[in-house]
Design a protein around this motif. Sequence first.
Motif, PDB file in Angstrom:
ATOM      1  N   TYR A  97       1.174  13.061   0.770  1.00  0.00           N
ATOM      2  CA  TYR A  97       1.492  11.627   0.774  1.00  0.00           C
ATOM      3  C   TYR A  97       0.962  10.956   2.031  1.00  0.00           C
ATOM      4  N   ARG A  98       1.237  11.543   3.173  1.00  0.00           N
ATOM      5  CA  ARG A  98       0.809  10.926   4.433  1.00  0.00           C
ATOM      6  C   ARG A  98      -0.711  10.884   4.533  1.00  0.00           C
ATOM      7  N   SER A  99      -1.387  11.941   4.080  1.00  0.00           N
ATOM      8  CA  SER A  99      -2.847  11.973   4.121  1.00  0.00           C
ATOM      9  C   SER A  99      -3.446  10.893   3.219  1.00  0.00           C
ATOM     10  N   GLN A 100      -2.911  10.778   2.009  1.00  0.00           N
ATOM     11  CA  GLN A 100      -3.397   9.759   1.080  1.00  0.00           C
ATOM     12  C   GLN A 100      -3.110   8.355   1.609  1.00  0.00           C
ATOM     13  N   LEU A 101      -1.955   8.196   2.242  1.00  0.00           N
ATOM     14  CA  LEU A 101      -1.592   6.889   2.773  1.00  0.00           C
ATOM     15  C   LEU A 101      -2.525   6.477   3.906  1.00  0.00           C
ATOM     16  N   LEU A 102      -2.783   7.378   4.844  1.00  0.00           N
ATOM     17  CA  LEU A 102      -3.670   7.048   5.953  1.00  0.00           C
ATOM     18  C   LEU A 102      -5.089   6.766   5.467  1.00  0.00           C
TER      19      LEU A 102
ATOM     20  N   SER B 154      10.432   3.048  11.587  1.00  0.00           N
ATOM     21  CA  SER B 154      10.802   4.253  10.840  1.00  0.00           C
ATOM     22  C   SER B 154       9.600   5.122  10.526  1.00  0.00           C
ATOM     23  N   SER B 155       8.389   4.630  10.777  1.00  0.00           N
ATOM     24  CA  SER B 155       7.179   5.406  10.530  1.00  0.00           C
ATOM     25  C   SER B 155       7.095   6.619  11.448  1.00  0.00           C
ATOM     26  N   SER B 156       6.261   7.565  11.072  1.00  0.00           N
ATOM     27  CA  SER B 156       6.003   8.712  11.938  1.00  0.00           C
ATOM     28  C   SER B 156       5.170   8.259  13.137  1.00  0.00           C
TER      29      SER B 156
ATOM     30  N   ILE C 148       0.840  -1.197   0.000  1.00  0.00           N
ATOM     31  CA  ILE C 148       0.000   0.000   0.000  1.00  0.00           C
ATOM     32  C   ILE C 148       0.874   1.246   0.000  1.00  0.00           C
ATOM     33  N   SER C 149       1.849   1.298   0.896  1.00  0.00           N
ATOM     34  CA  SER C 149       2.728   2.469   1.013  1.00  0.00           C
ATOM     35  C   SER C 149       3.473   2.739  -0.288  1.00  0.00           C
ATOM     36  N   ALA C 150       3.986   1.669  -0.902  1.00  0.00           N
ATOM     37  CA  ALA C 150       4.731   1.826  -2.152  1.00  0.00           C
ATOM     38  C   ALA C 150       3.848   2.389  -3.245  1.00  0.00           C
ATOM     39  N   ASN C 151       2.637   1.881  -3.379  1.00  0.00           N
ATOM     40  CA  ASN C 151       1.741   2.343  -4.435  1.00  0.00           C
ATOM     41  C   ASN C 151       1.333   3.801  -4.244  1.00  0.00           C
ATOM     42  N   VAL C 152       1.115   4.195  -3.001  1.00  0.00           N
ATOM     43  CA  VAL C 152       0.762   5.594  -2.732  1.00  0.00           C
ATOM     44  C   VAL C 152       1.945   6.504  -3.066  1.00  0.00           C
ATOM     45  N   LEU C 153       3.154   6.093  -2.696  1.00  0.00           N
ATOM     46  CA  LEU C 153       4.332   6.911  -2.994  1.00  0.00           C
ATOM     47  C   LEU C 153       4.592   6.975  -4.498  1.00  0.00           C
TER      48      LEU C 153
END
Length: 223
Positions: A67-72, A101-103, A14-19
């Motif tokens: 990025y963070r908003s879309q990821l969440l 390493s996440s926020s 999921i994270s990779a696709n959003v980035l």
Amino acid sequence: MFDCDGVLIDSEVISANVLIDALRSVGIHVDFDYVQAHFLGRSWTKVAAEIRASHGYLPGTDFEQRYRSQLLDRFERELKPTSGIRELLDKIAAKICVATSSSPKRASRSLQLAGLADHFDGRIFTASQVDCGKPAPDLFLFAASHMQVDPARCLVIEDSAPGIQAAMNAGMRVLRFTGASHLRKLDAASLTLNGAVACFDKWEQFLEMAPQAQLPSGGRMTP
């Protein structure tokens, strides 16, 4: 100590696709293999530095926030724990924590969505709390200090090469969990880093590899 993304939660695809989508919006085109090789397991500071070095673009605050908003948002709809982790956590009697390493916001919300937050209340440590993220040992040593455990008695469960290196740099034993979606296509040599780390892909195997985890919290090993 457990890493979060790719270990406790099946989040890396999921994270990779959003980035990938976020970078495409600013004219940078990369694929999943590139993201896995260059960004997996690293803090946002290191990811942003790599994007600047390789593509001449420094993601600013606006980019990061989008990025963070879309990821969440994707996490709210799609995130799941890795299969079997809830059952395992109920069986562990040793001290446990998260070192990621996440926020802080992402880690906290991810564990809530996955139904794992209660297992790590007050014991979530993030790269934002140290000067150097993985593969430097700082985060794991910071977590060990706060858990009041000798690093030599700690066991780290990681999925990424930078995280594995960070654990080794900290003088800790490390096992690689390979059961999340993003590692399924790698061959045995890649997964073991050419024999440098022992791997397992099902949480049912964990207590066989680290039986000390079933001891009381004063035992010899601290996952």
